[in-house]
Each structure stands twice: as C-alpha cells, then as structure tokens.
Scaffold this motif. Structure first.
Motif, PDB file in Angstrom:
ATOM      1  N   PRO A 116       0.797  -1.242   0.000  1.00  0.00           N
ATOM      2  CA  PRO A 116       0.000   0.000   0.000  1.00  0.00           C
ATOM      3  C   PRO A 116       0.820   1.277   0.000  1.00  0.00           C
ATOM      4  CG  PRO A 116      -0.099  -1.105   2.134  1.00  0.00           C
ATOM      5  CD  PRO A 116       0.557  -2.059   1.205  1.00  0.00           C
ATOM      6  N   HIS A 117       2.132   1.177   0.294  1.00  0.00           N
ATOM      7  CA  HIS A 117       2.983   2.366   0.238  1.00  0.00           C
ATOM      8  C   HIS A 117       3.829   2.391  -1.023  1.00  0.00           C
ATOM      9  CE1 HIS A 117       2.817   3.165   4.878  1.00  0.00           C
ATOM     10  NE2 HIS A 117       1.640   3.028   4.324  1.00  0.00           N
ATOM     11  N   SER A 118       3.402   1.681  -2.042  1.00  0.00           N
ATOM     12  CA  SER A 118       4.119   1.619  -3.318  1.00  0.00           C
ATOM     13  C   SER A 118       4.377   3.008  -3.889  1.00  0.00           C
ATOM     14  CB  SER A 118       3.303   0.793  -4.313  1.00  0.00           C
ATOM     15  OG  SER A 118       3.822   0.915  -5.614  1.00  0.00           O
TER      16      SER A 118
ATOM     17  N   ARG B 171      -4.263   5.791   6.153  1.00  0.00           N
ATOM     18  CA  ARG B 171      -4.393   6.731   5.059  1.00  0.00           C
ATOM     19  C   ARG B 171      -4.076   6.071   3.724  1.00  0.00           C
ATOM     20  NH1 ARG B 171      -2.180  12.786   5.566  1.00  0.00           N
ATOM     21  NH2 ARG B 171      -3.349  13.681   3.866  1.00  0.00           N
ATOM     22  N   SER B 172      -3.156   5.107   3.708  1.00  0.00           N
ATOM     23  CA  SER B 172      -2.742   4.514   2.447  1.00  0.00           C
ATOM     24  C   SER B 172      -3.362   3.153   2.178  1.00  0.00           C
ATOM     25  CB  SER B 172      -1.220   4.386   2.418  1.00  0.00           C
ATOM     26  OG  SER B 172      -0.788   3.509   3.426  1.00  0.00           O
ATOM     27  N   VAL B 173      -3.978   2.525   3.152  1.00  0.00           N
ATOM     28  CA  VAL B 173      -4.515   1.180   2.925  1.00  0.00           C
ATOM     29  C   VAL B 173      -6.039   1.141   3.062  1.00  0.00           C
ATOM     30  CG1 VAL B 173      -2.410   0.077   3.716  1.00  0.00           C
ATOM     31  CG2 VAL B 173      -4.231   0.481   5.353  1.00  0.00           C
ATOM     32  N   ARG B 174      -6.663   2.278   3.218  1.00  0.00           N
ATOM     33  CA  ARG B 174      -8.112   2.310   3.385  1.00  0.00           C
ATOM     34  C   ARG B 174      -8.803   1.609   2.216  1.00  0.00           C
ATOM     35  NH1 ARG B 174     -10.055   8.142   4.108  1.00  0.00           N
ATOM     36  NH2 ARG B 174      -8.725   7.894   5.930  1.00  0.00           N
ATOM     37  N   GLY B 175      -9.656   0.659   2.524  1.00  0.00           N
ATOM     38  CA  GLY B 175     -10.395  -0.042   1.494  1.00  0.00           C
ATOM     39  C   GLY B 175      -9.652  -1.196   0.870  1.00  0.00           C
TER      40      GLY B 175
ATOM     41  N   ASN C  21       6.421  -3.225   3.662  1.00  0.00           N
ATOM     42  CA  ASN C  21       7.347  -2.091   3.575  1.00  0.00           C
ATOM     43  C   ASN C  21       6.652  -0.778   3.918  1.00  0.00           C
ATOM     44  OD1 ASN C  21      10.026  -1.269   3.178  1.00  0.00           O
ATOM     45  ND2 ASN C  21       9.568  -0.478   1.148  1.00  0.00           N
ATOM     46  N   ARG C  22       5.939  -0.775   5.018  1.00  0.00           N
ATOM     47  CA  ARG C  22       5.273   0.450   5.468  1.00  0.00           C
ATOM     48  C   ARG C  22       6.297   1.421   6.038  1.00  0.00           C
ATOM     49  NH1 ARG C  22      -0.195  -1.917   8.439  1.00  0.00           N
ATOM     50  NH2 ARG C  22      -1.022  -2.975   6.592  1.00  0.00           N
ATOM     51  N   ARG C  23       5.873   2.670   6.176  1.00  0.00           N
ATOM     52  CA  ARG C  23       6.801   3.692   6.650  1.00  0.00           C
ATOM     53  C   ARG C  23       6.042   4.811   7.340  1.00  0.00           C
ATOM     54  NH1 ARG C  23       6.619   8.202   3.257  1.00  0.00           N
ATOM     55  NH2 ARG C  23       5.497   7.851   1.306  1.00  0.00           N
ATOM     56  N   LEU C  24       6.788   5.756   7.862  1.00  0.00           N
ATOM     57  CA  LEU C  24       6.197   6.963   8.416  1.00  0.00           C
ATOM     58  C   LEU C  24       5.711   7.854   7.282  1.00  0.00           C
ATOM     59  CD1 LEU C  24       8.843   7.824  11.153  1.00  0.00           C
ATOM     60  CD2 LEU C  24       6.534   6.991  11.541  1.00  0.00           C
TER      61      LEU C  24
ATOM     62  N   PRO D  31       4.286  11.524   6.099  1.00  0.00           N
ATOM     63  CA  PRO D  31       4.133  12.922   6.539  1.00  0.00           C
ATOM     64  C   PRO D  31       2.664  13.298   6.646  1.00  0.00           C
ATOM     65  CG  PRO D  31       5.695  12.734   4.731  1.00  0.00           C
ATOM     66  CD  PRO D  31       5.018  11.410   4.851  1.00  0.00           C
ATOM     67  N   ASP D  32       2.366  14.158   7.580  1.00  0.00           N
ATOM     68  CA  ASP D  32       0.996  14.632   7.763  1.00  0.00           C
ATOM     69  C   ASP D  32       0.731  15.741   6.752  1.00  0.00           C
ATOM     70  OD1 ASP D  32      -1.513  15.112   8.720  1.00  0.00           O
ATOM     71  OD2 ASP D  32      -0.846  16.339  10.405  1.00  0.00           O
ATOM     72  N   SER D  33       0.521  15.341   5.512  1.00  0.00           N
ATOM     73  CA  SER D  33       0.343  16.306   4.432  1.00  0.00           C
ATOM     74  C   SER D  33      -0.443  15.653   3.307  1.00  0.00           C
ATOM     75  CB  SER D  33       1.705  16.774   3.900  1.00  0.00           C
ATOM     76  OG  SER D  33       2.385  15.675   3.318  1.00  0.00           O
ATOM     77  N   PRO D  34      -1.013  16.455   2.405  1.00  0.00           N
ATOM     78  CA  PRO D  34      -1.694  15.865   1.242  1.00  0.00           C
ATOM     79  C   PRO D  34      -0.717  15.038   0.415  1.00  0.00           C
ATOM     80  CG  PRO D  34      -2.186  18.208   1.435  1.00  0.00           C
ATOM     81  CD  PRO D  34      -1.084  17.908   2.409  1.00  0.00           C
ATOM     82  N   ASN D  35      -1.223  14.014  -0.257  1.00  0.00           N
ATOM     83  CA  ASN D  35      -0.408  13.162  -1.124  1.00  0.00           C
ATOM     84  C   ASN D  35       0.735  12.502  -0.369  1.00  0.00           C
ATOM     85  OD1 ASN D  35       0.173  11.940  -3.566  1.00  0.00           O
ATOM     86  ND2 ASN D  35       1.494  13.581  -4.272  1.00  0.00           N
ATOM     87  N   ALA D  36       0.483  12.091   0.866  1.00  0.00           N
ATOM     88  CA  ALA D  36       1.543  11.563   1.720  1.00  0.00           C
ATOM     89  C   ALA D  36       2.228  10.333   1.142  1.00  0.00           C
ATOM     90  CB  ALA D  36       0.959  11.230   3.097  1.00  0.00           C
ATOM     91  N   LEU D  37       1.533   9.563   0.312  1.00  0.00           N
ATOM     92  CA  LEU D  37       2.115   8.339  -0.235  1.00  0.00           C
ATOM     93  C   LEU D  37       3.366   8.600  -1.053  1.00  0.00           C
ATOM     94  CD1 LEU D  37      -1.075   6.387  -1.323  1.00  0.00           C
ATOM     95  CD2 LEU D  37       0.588   5.679   0.391  1.00  0.00           C
ATOM     96  N   HIS D  38       3.453   9.738  -1.704  1.00  0.00           N
ATOM     97  CA  HIS D  38       4.600  10.030  -2.562  1.00  0.00           C
ATOM     98  C   HIS D  38       5.545  11.045  -1.934  1.00  0.00           C
ATOM     99  CE1 HIS D  38       3.263   7.610  -5.883  1.00  0.00           C
ATOM    100  NE2 HIS D  38       2.082   8.188  -5.881  1.00  0.00           N
ATOM    101  N   ILE D  39       5.492  11.187  -0.616  1.00  0.00           N
ATOM    102  CA  ILE D  39       6.332  12.165   0.065  1.00  0.00           C
ATOM    103  C   ILE D  39       7.194  11.487   1.124  1.00  0.00           C
ATOM    104  CG2 ILE D  39       6.308  14.139   1.651  1.00  0.00           C
ATOM    105  CD1 ILE D  39       3.825  15.165   0.227  1.00  0.00           C
TER     106      ILE D  39
END
Length: 396
Positions: free
Chosen positions: A180-182, A308-312, A323-326, A328-336
């Motif tokens: 989910p954090h791809s 936030r990234s695995v919902r649904g 390979n999950r990670r921290l 950031p508390d921001s929009p589009n967090a998956l690519h940040i």
C-alpha cells in the motif's frame, strides 16, 4: 496478455448545472485536443481560459468527466473489483461529443481505497475551474494537463498504451493491495473522447506526484541513463516550471536519513513488479522542497498513518512484508518522504510501455548509434536494475 473483452454500455449523459458548455466541433479539429503547436515557444503551466485554442475541447473533457463521476456516485462500488468491473466500458453521449469510461468501477474502487471522495474528484475535474496546460520537456507526443488545483494529472495515451494499462490493471490493483505504500503512480481513470465522428483520443488521470506544489523548488524526471537526458535550466529567478533530467542531477544527492533503506527496498519491489509485466521506459519523478524549522525531526509533522494509504484494501500479506513507513501529515503523503532538511516528492510514472518487437528494434538501433553510452531502451530486467542502482548511488 490481452485485456478482457469490454462490456459496453451507452447512456445519454446529464450535463453539469454550472460550467462551460461544450461546443460542437468537426472531426478535423479533434486533433487539436492533443497538438500543442507552440510547444517550442513556451514551457510551463498555462491556464486554459477563453481564447485558448484548447478551451472548448477541455470544456468537453470537464463536462464528460463530471457526468462519468456522477455515475460512480449514483452506483457506488460495494467491494473489490470483479472481472466484469475491469472490462466495463461506459459510453456517455453529450452534445457534440462522447466520452467513454474504461473499467470505471475498478477505478472508482481504487479512488475509494485512497480515501479520495468522489465529490472532491468530480469538483476538481469538472467545470468548476479551468485546466492548466503543462508543456513538458518530454520527447513523447503526449499532451499534459493539470486540474485547476494541480492535484490531478491528465495525460494523453496511444491506444496500444491504453490496452497495456487495462491488461495489467488487475495485477496493478493486486500490487497496491500487497504494497500500500508503493511508489507507483496512482491511476484514477482511463477515458476516451471523440468529437463528432472523429477519431477517439485516449487519456489517463492520475494523482499528481508533485502535489502540493506551492513550495517545490526543483523537479526531475529520472530514467537512469544519459542519452537525451539533459534539459537547459531556466534562468535564475525565472517563473518557468521545468522538469529536469538525469544529467542535470549530476553531483547531487538525496539526503533521506533513516528513510533511505525504505526507499531502496520499495524501488526493488516496484521495479520487480514492472519487470514481471515486461514494462520499461518508466521514470522516477522527484521534486525537492526545503522543510521549515517546525517540520523537521520525528516529533513534528511525521505521523504513522497506515490507514491513510490502505483504506479499502485488504492485503493478503503480513504487515511486516508491506514495507510500510512513516507518512508525513500532508496531502499526497504516499509520494512524500521527509529527510533531515528536505521534503522529497517521489513516484514511478509512465507504466505502459511494453518491451515488444518495436522496442527490441529500437534497442538494436540505439546500440549501433550510441556505442558505449546508456539509453532508455533496454530489456525490462536491465532497466529495473539500472534505475535501482541509480537510486542507491544518489541517496544517503
């Protein structure tokens, strides 16, 4: 691997109550949707307002996407995509044009899995505000647009590229469930638009990797090679939005701190997946943004937000293998990813080029033309390995 046989539906589409009215156009004008005649004179972002040569046609896109999203809102998905969802084709007939939505229920489910509300998606892509034209430094003949809030990216695609995307869509969805954090770009829709009786033009919609863009200072498109990988930088202080390339990045590094090992592992997972699909010529998009003082350190903006990234999406693997990670508390967090001093926007894009006969012949030709130099057209295995090696060599 062939795409499933589509299941067509044709409906008369409702029009949005507010917004521009799409104008009827002749088939000869249809090609203007994707041709940017003054590309050499302008590079950057331009609002497509009244008077712009693409204004009427982008109004058609907006009206069509508004109606297409309304269908998914009126008929929400109730579970993971089925085989029928992946093959569905919905054709909506508007005044002067028609818009087809390919695999609509599957993409609706994908958007839900990202926590993206259909109302927000409709508002951003519908007639509420003008699209932005992005004149890219890419050598491809594709055209690029952004929604007015710059959150969504639209790109024209060749028919064969769309076929490849749809053929790989079930495995793409499965990969995002497992990881989910791809770093893979999040595809949100595939459509075709035809004006009058003209030729169908295909385009895709995805979450923009460079969002939010307000404080981004540098942008790069990395392929891990050198031939045709230089862009003349804009003059200092220029407002032009340029995406630079590999040779522009020479002598620079990405300082990720403890997140470096995460990035390297995720690159290996994602490029291995693309190698299995026999895909090449994709890019690692990167952008830099300097962190403010109150954004640095583990006690500031970094929050563990797996939901936030695995919902649904229900992953069949153990959480430790994802390979999950921290985030950031921001929009589009998956690519940040946040390093000690900089925020980095990262994403793998252009996932539709298959290593078939055309690319094999191109590889042979480039081998003869550029002896001893690295170029983009190589086997998927070599392409994946080389891009991962680039990341390892340019991070710390």
């Amino acid at each position: 691997m062939a795409a499933p046989s589509p299941g067509p539906r044709e409906v008369l589409a409702p029009s949005p109550e507010a917004g521009c009215r799409a104008a009827t156009s002749t088939s000869g004008r249809c090609g203007l949707l994707w041709r940017l005649r003054d590309k050499q004179a302008r590079i950057g972002l331009f609002e497509i307002g009244p008077g712009h040569e693409l204004h009427q046609l982008t109004c058609m896109m907006q009206a069509g996407l508004w109606a297409a999203t309304q269908v998914s809102m009126d008929h929400p998905t109730t579970g993971p995509p089925t085989e029928e969802d992946f093959s569905e084709v919905l054709t909506q007939v508007h005044e002067g044009f028609e818009l087809c939505t390919l695999a609509g229920p599957a993409f609706s489910w994908l958007r839900r899995s990202l926590g993206l509300a259909e109302e927000d998606y409709q508002a951003a892509l519908g007639p509420g505000g003008p699209y932005l034209q992005f004149l890219s430094t890419s050598k491809s003949k594709a055209s690029f647009f952004l929604s007015h809030d710059q959150r969504f990216f639209l790109k024209t695609q060749r028919r064969r590229e769309v076929r490849a995307l749809l053929a790989h869509l079930p495995r793409y969805v499965q990969h995002l469930q497992r990881h989910p954090h791809s770093l893979l770009a999040r595809l949100l829709g595939v459509h075709s638009l035809r004006v009058a009786r003209g030729k169908k033009e295909f385009f895709i919609i995805m979450l923009s990797v460079f969002y939010p863009a307000g404080r981004i200072s540098e942008r790069y498109d990395i392929k891990g090679c050198e031939v045709s990988r230089w862009v003349e930088p804009a003059p200092e202080g220029s407002p032009l939005v340029l995406v630079l390339k590999d040779l522009n990045f020479q002598g620079k590094t990405i300082d990720l701190g403890p997140q470096r090992s995460w990035l390297i592992h995720q690159m290996e997972l994602d490029t291995a997946f693309l190698r299995e699909l026999n895909v090449l010529d994709y890019s690692l998009l990167m952008a830099f943004q300097r962190l403010h003082e109150d954004e640095r350190g583990p006690g500031s903006s970094l929050i563990f937000r797996t939901a936030r990234s695995v919902r649904g999406a229900q992953s069949p693997e153990e959480p430790g293998a994802q390979n999950r990670r921290l985030l950031p508390d921001s929009p589009n967090a998956l690519h940040i990813l946040d390093g000690p001093e900089q925020r980095y926007f990262l994403g793998l894009v252009d996932l539709a080029t298959v290593y078939g006969l055309r690319k094999r012949l191109e590889h042979l030709w480039k081998t003869l033309r550029y002896p001893g130099r690295t170029f983009s057209t190589v086997s998927p295995a070599r392409y994946a390995r080389r891009l991962c090696q680039w990341v390892e060599a340019h991070t710390e």
